[in-house]
Design an enzyme around this catalytic site. Sequence first.
Site, mmCIF file in Angstrom:
data_model
loop_
_atom_site.group_PDB
_atom_site.id
_atom_site.type_symbol
_atom_site.label_atom_id
_atom_site.label_comp_id
_atom_site.label_asym_id
_atom_site.label_seq_id
_atom_site.Cartn_x
_atom_site.Cartn_y
_atom_site.Cartn_z
ATOM 1 N N CYS A 164 -31.874 -68.421 113.484
ATOM 2 C CA CYS A 164 -33.293 -68.118 113.689
ATOM 3 C C CYS A 164 -34.096 -69.417 113.851
ATOM 4 O O CYS A 164 -33.926 -70.114 114.846
ATOM 5 C CB CYS A 164 -33.810 -67.254 112.551
ATOM 6 N N HIS B 235 -29.803 -62.920 111.781
ATOM 7 C CA HIS B 235 -29.638 -63.073 110.340
ATOM 8 C C HIS B 235 -28.496 -62.147 109.895
ATOM 9 O O HIS B 235 -28.254 -61.106 110.497
ATOM 10 C CB HIS B 235 -30.917 -62.655 109.591
#
Length: 505
Positions: A337, A436
Amino acid sequence: MAKALPIMFQGTNSDVGKSVVVTAFCRIFAQDGYKTAPFKSQNMALNSYITIDRKEIGRAQGVQAEAAGITATTDMNPILIKPNRDHESQIVVHGKPYKNMEAGAYRQEFFQTGIRLIQESLSVLFENYERLVIEGAGSPAEINLNDRELVNMRVARMANAPVILIGDIEKGGVFASLVGTLQLLEPEDRDRVIGVIINKFRGDLQLLEPGLTWFEEYTGKKVLGVIPYMENLNIDAEDSVILQQYTSAPNSEKELDIAVIRYPRISNFTDVDPFSFEPDCHVRFITGPEQLGQPDLVILPGSKNTIDDLYFLKNSGLAQKIIEMYAKKTSVIFGICGGYQMLGREVQDPFAIESLHQKIEGLRLLPIQTTITKEKTTVLSAGILHLYGKSFPVNGYEIHMGETITTGECEGLIETKEKLDGGKTADEKVIGTYFHGIFHNDEFRKELLNQLRKAKGMAPIQTRVSFNQLREEAFNRLADHIRSHVNVDYIEQKMKEFQTRVNGC
């Protein structure tokens, strides 16, 4: 369905174990046949959880819902506060960004909106569940904040919930903190407290018993349990306070060294949890170049403020150290991310969504460029990950306010139905993704770790842990532990008596 019976857990301060105890009671009530839901009115956390309808809530409430065997919804955490820079946070309402607000403005301008949101969510949960396990935040004795607080005794009053106060004996002064908290409560709120729990106990219980007797005689409140400290509990942490438990130094007894960069706005650090349960892995969190050493795997985790955390990397010297490490080809560098965005050539924030800096040069390890956008992506994701000449089905979730484009030759990492996610260098020494939870995929994690072992001339490990199985075992182990050390029957009795009393029946 009858209206849910509520119970609320509050603490003498942060990090006393409220989230874990709430998780335990969610599993206990579910085991006992009750449809159970967690609730936290207002959560301040950078660890998020994505609901099935693509909304964002605090990770703790998502995990608590899993423990209860239900699907998480935003009613379980209607207000999420995500700090993104000093004195300012992003306010997330029912899973979607509301606006960025400074603390003073939030306190003055959001209060009535917050009351309405909490009342609405409580109404939904009371109508749809049989047990409601409510979590407070910080301490209910913050007398400077109590006139407009939205998460402790005001919520207990709104829900007509009895309260159990939790103290952390590991910090020291547990009797002083419990007694002091009770003394500072308003009389009507003190009457709501049906007892206390002492958490994280280590040692001989007989030595504690005189204090327990004194406490009950002095306060008139029952000690409902003393919970021994639990080691290796495989349940996601909510707060970055937990990172203080990690060392920054390598462990020579472990064969693989994993260094995680702990920048100031680190988020969703639970992505690395599975490595902590692998027998050959040592996970450490570092903040300076002198701590980096020669790890086998360097992880740049998520960030709530990519640009400011990238400045931290540069100013601390970590950025240069990571670049030099790649040049030596001795380590795998993996960005998730915000960490993935940092690996690119540039990050731009033209609308000052996260940072006052409009752009910054990245580490330039991947030919990508990111622009921070006004719209947040929140989605549960699935795809096929291509690495080491193999393909792995993977699941994860995305939470980011940014769009990333490729500006040069870069092989994609994960093939999804909608797009090609992430990227990697030709030598597969630099890897990045928006997913994630990528390391929670057992087969991919096994291959990654065995490739690291191969690079060191070590034999592969054929059988590794199943992380999802460990989580289920952890929920049950935690529930058994709490049942053994807390008077659950007394608590249920008091929950029923309290509702009879407040309803005048």
